[in-house]
Design a protein around this motif. Structure first.
Motif, PDB file in Angstrom:
ATOM      1  N   ALA A 296       0.855  -1.184   0.000  1.00  9.36           N
ATOM      2  CA  ALA A 296       0.000   0.000   0.000  1.00  9.36           C
ATOM      3  C   ALA A 296       0.895   1.240   0.000  1.00  9.36           C
ATOM      4  CB  ALA A 296      -0.909   0.009   1.229  1.00  9.36           C
ATOM      5  N   PRO A 297       0.411   2.331  -0.542  1.00  5.72           N
ATOM      6  CA  PRO A 297       1.210   3.558  -0.548  1.00  5.72           C
ATOM      7  C   PRO A 297       1.252   4.202   0.828  1.00  5.72           C
ATOM      8  CG  PRO A 297      -0.954   3.953  -1.510  1.00  5.72           C
ATOM      9  CD  PRO A 297      -0.880   2.489  -1.233  1.00  5.72           C
ATOM     10  N   PRO A 298       2.327   4.957   1.115  1.00  7.77           N
ATOM     11  CA  PRO A 298       3.527   5.108   0.282  1.00  7.77           C
ATOM     12  C   PRO A 298       4.435   3.891   0.400  1.00  7.77           C
ATOM     13  CG  PRO A 298       3.726   6.411   2.292  1.00  7.77           C
ATOM     14  CD  PRO A 298       2.350   5.825   2.323  1.00  7.77           C
ATOM     15  N   VAL A 299       4.814   3.343  -0.726  1.00  8.64           N
ATOM     16  CA  VAL A 299       5.579   2.095  -0.761  1.00  8.64           C
ATOM     17  C   VAL A 299       6.925   2.242  -0.067  1.00  8.64           C
ATOM     18  CG1 VAL A 299       6.645   0.401  -2.302  1.00  8.64           C
ATOM     19  CG2 VAL A 299       4.427   1.395  -2.882  1.00  8.64           C
ATOM     20  N   ALA A 300       7.545   3.415  -0.166  1.00  6.39           N
ATOM     21  CA  ALA A 300       8.868   3.621   0.419  1.00  6.39           C
ATOM     22  C   ALA A 300       8.870   3.495   1.941  1.00  6.39           C
ATOM     23  CB  ALA A 300       9.409   4.993   0.013  1.00  6.39           C
ATOM     24  N   VAL A 301       7.711   3.686   2.571  1.00  3.93           N
ATOM     25  CA  VAL A 301       7.637   3.596   4.029  1.00  3.93           C
ATOM     26  C   VAL A 301       7.769   2.153   4.502  1.00  3.93           C
ATOM     27  CG1 VAL A 301       6.148   3.991   6.024  1.00  3.93           C
ATOM     28  CG2 VAL A 301       6.257   5.684   4.201  1.00  3.93           C
TER      29      VAL A 301
ATOM     30  N   GLN B  72      -0.717  -1.451  -9.708  1.00  5.39           N
ATOM     31  CA  GLN B  72      -2.068  -1.549  -9.154  1.00  5.39           C
ATOM     32  C   GLN B  72      -2.339  -0.444  -8.133  1.00  5.39           C
ATOM     33  OE1 GLN B  72      -4.615  -3.714  -9.866  1.00  5.39           O
ATOM     34  NE2 GLN B  72      -5.928  -2.737  -8.351  1.00  5.39           N
ATOM     35  N   VAL B  73      -1.440  -0.261  -7.181  1.00 11.29           N
ATOM     36  CA  VAL B  73      -1.692   0.743  -6.139  1.00 11.29           C
ATOM     37  C   VAL B  73      -1.543   2.156  -6.689  1.00 11.29           C
ATOM     38  CG1 VAL B  73      -1.015  -0.803  -4.263  1.00 11.29           C
ATOM     39  CG2 VAL B  73       0.707   0.670  -5.294  1.00 11.29           C
ATOM     40  N   TRP B  74      -0.663   2.350  -7.669  1.00 11.95           N
ATOM     41  CA  TRP B  74      -0.472   3.692  -8.223  1.00 11.95           C
ATOM     42  C   TRP B  74      -1.672   4.113  -9.068  1.00 11.95           C
ATOM     43  CZ3 TRP B  74       0.500   5.570 -13.340  1.00 11.95           C
ATOM     44  CH2 TRP B  74       0.828   6.925 -13.387  1.00 11.95           C
ATOM     45  N   VAL B  75      -2.087   3.245  -9.987  1.00 10.05           N
ATOM     46  CA  VAL B  75      -3.194   3.600 -10.886  1.00 10.05           C
ATOM     47  C   VAL B  75      -4.505   3.717 -10.117  1.00 10.05           C
ATOM     48  CG1 VAL B  75      -4.575   2.847 -12.858  1.00 10.05           C
ATOM     49  CG2 VAL B  75      -2.084   2.604 -12.912  1.00 10.05           C
ATOM     50  N   THR B  76      -4.807   2.749  -9.268  1.00 12.46           N
ATOM     51  CA  THR B  76      -6.063   2.822  -8.513  1.00 12.46           C
ATOM     52  C   THR B  76      -6.045   3.986  -7.539  1.00 12.46           C
ATOM     53  OG1 THR B  76      -5.201   1.196  -6.925  1.00 12.46           O
ATOM     54  CG2 THR B  76      -6.571   0.365  -8.708  1.00 12.46           C
ATOM     55  N   GLY B  77      -4.864   4.354  -7.079  1.00 12.57           N
ATOM     56  CA  GLY B  77      -4.757   5.498  -6.180  1.00 12.57           C
ATOM     57  C   GLY B  77      -5.127   6.807  -6.841  1.00 12.57           C
ATOM     58  N   LEU B  78      -4.997   6.860  -8.172  1.00 15.91           N
ATOM     59  CA  LEU B  78      -5.359   8.073  -8.893  1.00 15.91           C
ATOM     60  C   LEU B  78      -6.864   8.306  -8.934  1.00 15.91           C
ATOM     61  CD1 LEU B  78      -2.963   7.806 -11.983  1.00 15.91           C
ATOM     62  CD2 LEU B  78      -2.670   9.244  -9.956  1.00 15.91           C
ATOM     63  N   PHE B  79      -7.621   7.213  -8.784  1.00 21.08           N
ATOM     64  CA  PHE B  79      -9.078   7.309  -8.938  1.00 21.08           C
ATOM     65  C   PHE B  79      -9.860   6.933  -7.681  1.00 21.08           C
ATOM     66  CE2 PHE B  79      -7.109   6.141 -12.993  1.00 21.08           C
ATOM     67  CZ  PHE B  79      -7.508   7.195 -13.796  1.00 21.08           C
TER      68      PHE B  79
ATOM     69  N   PRO C 160     -10.785   7.247  -3.633  1.00 24.84           N
ATOM     70  CA  PRO C 160     -10.693   8.170  -2.501  1.00 24.84           C
ATOM     71  C   PRO C 160     -10.020   7.536  -1.286  1.00 24.84           C
ATOM     72  CG  PRO C 160     -12.918   7.315  -2.692  1.00 24.84           C
ATOM     73  CD  PRO C 160     -12.180   6.821  -3.893  1.00 24.84           C
ATOM     74  N   THR C 161      -9.972   6.203  -1.264  1.00 31.14           N
ATOM     75  CA  THR C 161      -9.319   5.491  -0.164  1.00 31.14           C
ATOM     76  C   THR C 161      -7.963   4.977  -0.612  1.00 31.14           C
ATOM     77  OG1 THR C 161     -10.399   3.413  -0.783  1.00 31.14           O
ATOM     78  CG2 THR C 161     -11.527   4.804   0.823  1.00 31.14           C
TER      79      THR C 161
END
Length: 204
Positions: free
Chosen positions: A40-45, A101-108, A110-111
């Motif tokens: 899950a984002p942020p992936v770097a964490v 998956q997490v990047w693209v879906t994160g663009l659209f 709200p969660t």
């Protein structure tokens, strides 16, 4: 090849070990299990979730469906490559599909999006099978498609393959990414060893 030396069987064993650890941790702390295995984002964490999420699964049906698909595609792909290349390819495609998956879906969405499972990597194996076999080489060689046309074919095939798995809760972006990258990888034969390439190039 002995089953213990099969990279497909080895990957399946990793599935089972990771799922056992997930199940034990869920019993103790569902939040801890999610923080270790869910991408899950942020992936770097939480960078460890990049590889672990590829081998983790949400439940038993999820595990079984991916295991069956892995056996079908993996046992065929492993015949043309080495164990190390197989594992590196599977993990790389799985992580790339998860991030997409997490990047693209994160663009659209709200969660905050989240994903786990090996389906993106498995779709990468299927894409490789489809594009990297001798029949595909012969057909595409005769068609002499331009680079743009080949890219268009890749995206159309990836879209069609993804559409067949469309359902609520399914990581469609990961499926699309894995299959599309697998098609490109298959055309480039990136898993094929030098020995395999030499044998394939010999005149009949």
């Amino acid at each position: 090849m002995r089953l213990s030396r099969s990279p497909t069987i080895q990957t399946l064993a990793v599935f089972l070990v990771v799922f056992a650890l997930q199940s034990a941790l869920r019993f103790v702390s569902p939040l801890l299990a999610a923080s270790l295995f869910v991408l899950a984002p942020p992936v770097a964490v939480r960078p460890w979730t990049l590889p672990l999420s590829v081998y983790a699964h949400a439940n038993v049906p999820h595990l079984i469906s991916n295991a069956i698909a892995l056996l079908f595609a993996g046992l065929l792909v492993e015949r043309v490559t080495t164990t190390l290349r197989f594992h590196a390819y599977f993990l790389a495609i799985g992580m790339l599909a998860g991030v997409a998956q997490v990047w693209v879906t994160g663009l659209f969405s709200p969660t905050a999006p989240a994903v786990l499972g090996a389906s993106g990597a498995v779709f990468g194996l299927f894409g490789y099978l489809l594009a990297g076999n001798p029949v595909a080489d012969a057909v595409l060689g005769r068609l002499r498609l331009s680079r743009r046309a080949q890219i268009a074919v890749v995206f159309v095939l990836a879209f069609l393959a993804t559409a067949t798995t469309a359902a609520p809760g399914v990581a469609l972006v990961a499926h699309f990414t894995g299959f599309a990258v697998g098609l490109f990888a298959g055309r480039l034969h990136i898993l094929r060893t030098e020995t395999q390439a030499t044998n394939n190039d010999r005149p009949v």
